[in-house]
Design an enzyme around this catalytic site. Structure first.
Site, PDB file in Angstrom:
ATOM      1  N   CYS A  97       0.805  -1.225   0.000  1.00 48.31           N
ATOM      2  CA  CYS A  97       0.000   0.000   0.000  1.00 48.31           C
ATOM      3  C   CYS A  97       0.848   1.289   0.000  1.00 48.31           C
ATOM      4  O   CYS A  97       1.415   1.631  -1.016  1.00 48.31           O
ATOM      5  CB  CYS A  97      -0.981  -0.057   1.177  1.00 48.31           C
ATOM      6  SG  CYS A  97      -2.318   1.118   1.018  1.00 48.31           S
ATOM      7  N   HIS A 197      -3.130  -5.589   2.582  1.00 45.38           N
ATOM      8  CA  HIS A 197      -2.700  -5.738   3.976  1.00 45.38           C
ATOM      9  C   HIS A 197      -3.241  -7.070   4.465  1.00 45.38           C
ATOM     10  O   HIS A 197      -3.813  -7.841   3.704  1.00 45.38           O
ATOM     11  CB  HIS A 197      -3.322  -4.629   4.830  1.00 45.38           C
ATOM     12  CG  HIS A 197      -2.907  -3.250   4.479  1.00 45.38           C
ATOM     13  ND1 HIS A 197      -1.715  -2.713   4.890  1.00 45.38           N
ATOM     14  CD2 HIS A 197      -3.545  -2.269   3.798  1.00 45.38           C
ATOM     15  CE1 HIS A 197      -1.648  -1.448   4.469  1.00 45.38           C
ATOM     16  NE2 HIS A 197      -2.743  -1.158   3.800  1.00 45.38           N
TER      17      HIS A 197
HETATM   18  N1  GLN Z   1      -1.960   6.919   2.451  1.00 42.99           N
HETATM   19  C1  GLN Z   1      -2.146   6.004   1.401  1.00 42.99           C
HETATM   20  C2  GLN Z   1      -3.563   5.950   0.828  1.00 42.99           C
HETATM   21  O1  GLN Z   1      -4.531   6.153   1.554  1.00 42.99           O
HETATM   22  C3  GLN Z   1      -1.701   4.631   1.882  1.00 42.99           C
HETATM   23  C4  GLN Z   1      -2.572   4.036   2.959  1.00 42.99           C
HETATM   24  C5  GLN Z   1      -2.133   2.663   3.393  1.00 42.99           C
HETATM   25  O2  GLN Z   1      -0.947   2.294   3.364  1.00 42.99           O
HETATM   26  N2  GLN Z   1      -3.082   1.861   3.827  1.00 42.99           N
HETATM   27  O3  GLN Z   1      -3.702   5.730  -0.350  1.00 42.99           O
END
Ligand code: GLN
Length: 266
Positions: A97, A197
């Site tokens: 992510c 995740h």
């Molecule tokens: N800040 C990034 C987004 O919202 C990554 C979020 C995350 O790693 N879950 O796209």
């Protein structure tokens, strides 16, 4: 052959770690230890130099935009170049992510910050005004591995792959890279970026072994990894897949141990 030692570099462990991402490092470590092999895990954070010859496998988890800004600055220049050099040299890498977004060409956040990435992946991300949240199932095709991946996504970023960007797989259920083109993640050599995740690797053991094998092959003469008894991991995979496909927050799961007895996924 001497027993392999897997050298893992965990990038920004205290900044880039949400939704259990650290569990990926634990899964990689345990899958080697169960084979009787040693694992060394080194955490590198802001200001720590990266020597690309010292590690076999790199991991970076997800993070919020604020943490991503700090990491982006730290990765600019020599450190990002060292990471790219490691992947060019065949090292394995898994990024999730927010980590994945920073390894692309650029991340334009929803508040207008322009974060340059290290261009390992031919991918660009733009923050949207809604978030993609939920369980995901992906059909994944990698050299030597084909199957489903299951995980959980929560991101506002929409990632588009460029012409050289090869997706990790196709979304069966969920949003993936951008909620439109059906692609999920990106692969370059032995480096993987993904929105999943979870933790991802404990319930996707084939992907964990794909990474371990590629990471170790640079230094050891290994055709295949010795197999492990993955009955529990595969049950977890099937249970997650079932939940995603049935879209089931209200699905009542059998108690632990009930899966095999019920034979519902046989
Ligand atoms: N800040 C990034 C987004 O919202 C990554 C979020 C995350 O790693 N879950 O796209």
């Amino acid at each position: 052959m001497t027993a392999p030692v897997l050298r893992i570099c965990h990038l920004y462990p205290e900044l880039m770690n949400i939704y259990g991402d650290r569990g990926n490092v634990i899964a990689l470590t345990m899958r080697c230890r169960w084979r009787g092999w040693e694992v060394q895990v080194t955490g590198l954070s802001l200001g720590d130099p990266l020597d690309p010859s010292r590690y076999d496998l790199y991991f970076m988890g997800g993070g919020q935009d604020r943490e991503q800004m700090m990491v982006c600055e730290d990765l600019a220049g020599e450190k990002g170049e060292a990471l790219r050099a490691a992947v060019e040299d065949g090292a394995a890498l898994l990024s999730i992510c927010g980590g994945y977004q920073l390894l692309g060409k650029r991340f334009l956040t929803c508040t207008g910050e322009d974060l340059p990435g290290i261009s390992l992946f031919d991918a660009e991300t733009v923050g949207g005004d809604t978030r993609f949240i939920g369980n995901v199932a992906v059909r994944c095709r990698l050299e030597g591995m084909e199957g489903t991946l299951v995980g959980f996504e929560n991101h506002s970023g929409r990632t588009r792959l460029g012409p050289a960007g090869k997706p990790l797989g196709e979304v069966i259920k969920g949003y993936g890279n951008n909620g439109e083109d059906g692609s999920e993640g990106c692969v370059y050599r032995h480096a993987i970026g993904t929105y999943l995740h979870g933790s991802l690797l404990p319930k996707n053991p084939s992907l964990a072994d794909w990474l371990i094998l590629r990471a170790l092959r640079r230094r050891y003469d290994l055709e295949q990894l010795p197999p492990l008894d993955d009955a529990l991991e595969e049950e977890a995979h099937r249970a997650a897949l079932y939940m995603v496909l049935r879209k089931g927050p209200r699905l009542r799961l059998p108690r632990w141990g009930g899966w095999r007895a019920s034979g519902r996924f046989g």
